[in-house]
Design a protein around this motif. Structure first.
Motif, PDB file in Angstrom:
ATOM      1  N   GLY A 125     -43.150 -23.178  33.664  1.00  0.00           N
ATOM      2  CA  GLY A 125     -42.158 -22.257  33.115  1.00  0.00           C
ATOM      3  C   GLY A 125     -42.778 -20.959  32.645  1.00  0.00           C
ATOM      4  N   ASP A 126     -42.146 -20.357  31.657  1.00  0.00           N
ATOM      5  CA  ASP A 126     -42.636 -19.106  31.076  1.00  0.00           C
ATOM      6  C   ASP A 126     -42.152 -19.054  29.627  1.00  0.00           C
ATOM      7  N   LEU A 127     -42.678 -18.100  28.889  1.00  0.00           N
ATOM      8  CA  LEU A 127     -42.179 -17.922  27.522  1.00  0.00           C
ATOM      9  C   LEU A 127     -40.687 -17.606  27.547  1.00  0.00           C
ATOM     10  N   LEU A 128     -40.003 -18.058  26.513  1.00  0.00           N
ATOM     11  CA  LEU A 128     -38.548 -18.041  26.456  1.00  0.00           C
ATOM     12  C   LEU A 128     -37.960 -16.632  26.474  1.00  0.00           C
ATOM     13  N   LYS A 129     -36.837 -16.505  27.173  1.00  0.00           N
ATOM     14  CA  LYS A 129     -36.032 -15.289  27.165  1.00  0.00           C
ATOM     15  C   LYS A 129     -34.801 -15.532  26.295  1.00  0.00           C
ATOM     16  N   VAL A 130     -34.631 -14.719  25.272  1.00  0.00           N
ATOM     17  CA  VAL A 130     -33.494 -14.865  24.354  1.00  0.00           C
ATOM     18  C   VAL A 130     -32.674 -13.582  24.433  1.00  0.00           C
ATOM     19  N   ASP A 131     -31.700 -13.583  25.314  1.00  0.00           N
ATOM     20  CA  ASP A 131     -30.938 -12.352  25.558  1.00  0.00           C
ATOM     21  C   ASP A 131     -29.454 -12.518  25.277  1.00  0.00           C
ATOM     22  N   ILE A 191     -33.934 -25.691  16.399  1.00  0.00           N
ATOM     23  CA  ILE A 191     -35.223 -25.723  15.707  1.00  0.00           C
ATOM     24  C   ILE A 191     -35.064 -26.319  14.310  1.00  0.00           C
ATOM     25  N   ASN A 192     -34.034 -25.874  13.607  1.00  0.00           N
ATOM     26  CA  ASN A 192     -33.823 -26.357  12.237  1.00  0.00           C
ATOM     27  C   ASN A 192     -33.431 -27.829  12.179  1.00  0.00           C
ATOM     28  N   ALA A 193     -32.867 -28.338  13.261  1.00  0.00           N
ATOM     29  CA  ALA A 193     -32.430 -29.734  13.291  1.00  0.00           C
ATOM     30  C   ALA A 193     -33.551 -30.699  13.665  1.00  0.00           C
ATOM     31  N   HIS A 194     -34.709 -30.167  14.014  1.00  0.00           N
ATOM     32  CA  HIS A 194     -35.841 -31.011  14.420  1.00  0.00           C
ATOM     33  C   HIS A 194     -37.028 -30.784  13.475  1.00  0.00           C
ATOM     34  N   PRO A 195     -37.931 -31.751  13.432  1.00  0.00           N
ATOM     35  CA  PRO A 195     -39.055 -31.647  12.490  1.00  0.00           C
ATOM     36  C   PRO A 195     -40.169 -30.714  12.981  1.00  0.00           C
ATOM     37  N   PHE A 196     -39.797 -29.491  13.336  1.00  0.00           N
ATOM     38  CA  PHE A 196     -40.780 -28.487  13.732  1.00  0.00           C
ATOM     39  C   PHE A 196     -41.253 -27.758  12.472  1.00  0.00           C
ATOM     40  N   ASN A 197     -42.537 -27.449  12.431  1.00  0.00           N
ATOM     41  CA  ASN A 197     -43.100 -26.855  11.211  1.00  0.00           C
ATOM     42  C   ASN A 197     -43.763 -25.499  11.413  1.00  0.00           C
ATOM     43  N   ALA A 198     -43.873 -25.050  12.642  1.00  0.00           N
ATOM     44  CA  ALA A 198     -44.577 -23.791  12.893  1.00  0.00           C
ATOM     45  C   ALA A 198     -43.897 -22.630  12.166  1.00  0.00           C
ATOM     46  N   GLY A 199     -44.713 -21.678  11.718  1.00  0.00           N
ATOM     47  CA  GLY A 199     -44.166 -20.521  11.015  1.00  0.00           C
ATOM     48  C   GLY A 199     -43.639 -19.448  11.935  1.00  0.00           C
ATOM     49  N   ARG A 200     -44.208 -19.362  13.148  1.00  0.00           N
ATOM     50  CA  ARG A 200     -43.789 -18.342  14.104  1.00  0.00           C
ATOM     51  C   ARG A 200     -43.867 -18.906  15.523  1.00  0.00           C
ATOM     52  N   TYR A 201     -42.972 -18.436  16.374  1.00  0.00           N
ATOM     53  CA  TYR A 201     -42.955 -18.862  17.779  1.00  0.00           C
ATOM     54  C   TYR A 201     -42.974 -17.644  18.688  1.00  0.00           C
ATOM     55  N   TRP A 202     -43.962 -17.615  19.566  1.00  0.00           N
ATOM     56  CA  TRP A 202     -43.979 -16.569  20.576  1.00  0.00           C
ATOM     57  C   TRP A 202     -42.811 -16.780  21.538  1.00  0.00           C
ATOM     58  N   ILE A 203     -42.155 -15.685  21.925  1.00  0.00           N
ATOM     59  CA  ILE A 203     -41.196 -15.696  23.020  1.00  0.00           C
ATOM     60  C   ILE A 203     -41.649 -14.666  24.049  1.00  0.00           C
ATOM     61  N   GLY A 204     -40.896 -14.504  25.126  1.00  0.00           N
ATOM     62  CA  GLY A 204     -41.416 -13.759  26.267  1.00  0.00           C
ATOM     63  C   GLY A 204     -41.430 -12.257  26.168  1.00  0.00           C
ATOM     64  N   ALA A 205     -40.796 -11.667  25.184  1.00  0.00           N
ATOM     65  CA  ALA A 205     -40.672 -10.211  25.122  1.00  0.00           C
ATOM     66  C   ALA A 205     -41.990  -9.530  24.738  1.00  0.00           C
ATOM     67  N   SER A 206     -42.258  -8.406  25.380  1.00  0.00           N
ATOM     68  CA  SER A 206     -43.430  -7.584  25.024  1.00  0.00           C
ATOM     69  C   SER A 206     -43.246  -6.183  25.599  1.00  0.00           C
ATOM     70  N   ASP A 207     -44.073  -5.248  25.100  1.00  0.00           N
ATOM     71  CA  ASP A 207     -44.110  -3.919  25.723  1.00  0.00           C
ATOM     72  C   ASP A 207     -45.526  -3.613  26.202  1.00  0.00           C
ATOM     73  N   ASN A 240     -49.978 -18.140  17.173  1.00  0.00           N
ATOM     74  CA  ASN A 240     -48.669 -18.712  16.870  1.00  0.00           C
ATOM     75  C   ASN A 240     -48.353 -19.856  17.833  1.00  0.00           C
ATOM     76  N   SER A 241     -47.320 -20.594  17.515  1.00  0.00           N
ATOM     77  CA  SER A 241     -46.778 -21.553  18.467  1.00  0.00           C
ATOM     78  C   SER A 241     -45.923 -20.786  19.485  1.00  0.00           C
ATOM     79  N   GLY A 242     -45.262 -21.509  20.392  1.00  0.00           N
ATOM     80  CA  GLY A 242     -44.465 -20.824  21.391  1.00  0.00           C
ATOM     81  C   GLY A 242     -43.301 -21.670  21.880  1.00  0.00           C
ATOM     82  N   ILE A 243     -42.385 -21.036  22.544  1.00  0.00           N
ATOM     83  CA  ILE A 243     -41.233 -21.729  23.144  1.00  0.00           C
ATOM     84  C   ILE A 243     -41.172 -21.339  24.623  1.00  0.00           C
ATOM     85  N   CYS A 244     -41.095 -22.367  25.458  1.00  0.00           N
ATOM     86  CA  CYS A 244     -41.074 -22.153  26.909  1.00  0.00           C
ATOM     87  C   CYS A 244     -39.702 -22.507  27.492  1.00  0.00           C
TER      88      CYS A 244
END
Length: 208
Positions: free
Chosen positions: A108-114, A126-142, A202-206
């Motif tokens: 896959g690839d890093l998540l697209k949230v559009d 995310i809030n409904a699961h026992p995830f603890n990471a403080g930040r998640y990388w997603i696919g956006a960048s410049d 950071n952690s990430g979402i794919c």
């Protein structure tokens, strides 16, 4: 017997055609079939008209029923969410590039949230699961096109509300020019977008 066969035949034809307007459809069937009845002297007209009325009612009821929703099937370790396949890499961390490689290794690839609705569903997930990471990388960048934020597929990132956060500074993200070129979703700002240094760990979402 003939009338029942006629009813079944018309019902199946209309079902396969997938007519969308059930109320209008029922009326059209009655009209069209009544015209046919006038030109059919060898059958009992009243009986056939009654069958047509029953058929129109059955079709109206049938087409008014909600269609079954298909569940998207995702390959492991991805899970279906809002019609897409995602995986939250909560226990794996790295730079933006390293986490993108992790996603690539999973096909896959890093998540697209559009989409705002998808973003709301994602945060709820995310809030409904026992995830603890403080930040998640997603696919956006410049990266390579400063100030021109894009997703991995090359499409433009929407700026402003409701996607980007501000940490209460009254200055909405993205900011800090050439030093923060990759986007993450921080827990302490309710997972609204923030740009940060791409070498930050950071952690990430794919997704795929």
């Amino acid at each position: 017997m003939w009338a029942r066969g006629f009813k079944l035949l018309v019902f199946l034809v209309l079902y396969l055609q997938g007519q969308p307007k059930h109320c209008i459809l029922g009326e059209k069937i009655a009209v069209q079939t009544n015209d046919q009845i006038e030109n059919t002297p060898d059958v009992t007209v009243d009986l056939l008209r009654q069958e047509v009325q029953e058929l129109s009612y059955l079709i109206t009821v049938f087409l008014a029923q909600p269609r079954p929703q298909t569940t998207k099937v995702c390959r492991t370790p991805y899970v279906a969410m809002s019609g897409r396949c995602i995986v939250v890499l909560d226990k794996i961390t790295g730079s933006w590039a390293n986490m993108r490689k992790q996603c690539n290794n999973l096909g896959g690839d890093l998540l697209k949230v559009d989409d705002a609705n998808f973003m709301a569903d994602l945060i709820q997930y995310i809030n409904a699961h026992p995830f603890n990471a403080g930040r998640y990388w997603i696919g956006a960048s410049d990266l390579g096109h400063e100030g021109n934020w894009r997703w991995p597929d090359g499409s433009l990132v929407r700026l402003g509300t409701p996607f980007w956060g501000d940490y209460g500074e009254h200055l909405q993200q993205p900011d800090d020019g050439i030093h923060e070129n990759c986007v993450n979703m921080p827990r302490d700002d309710r997972f609204f977008f923030h740009n940060g240094p791409c070498n930050e760990v950071n952690s990430g979402i794919c997704e795929y």
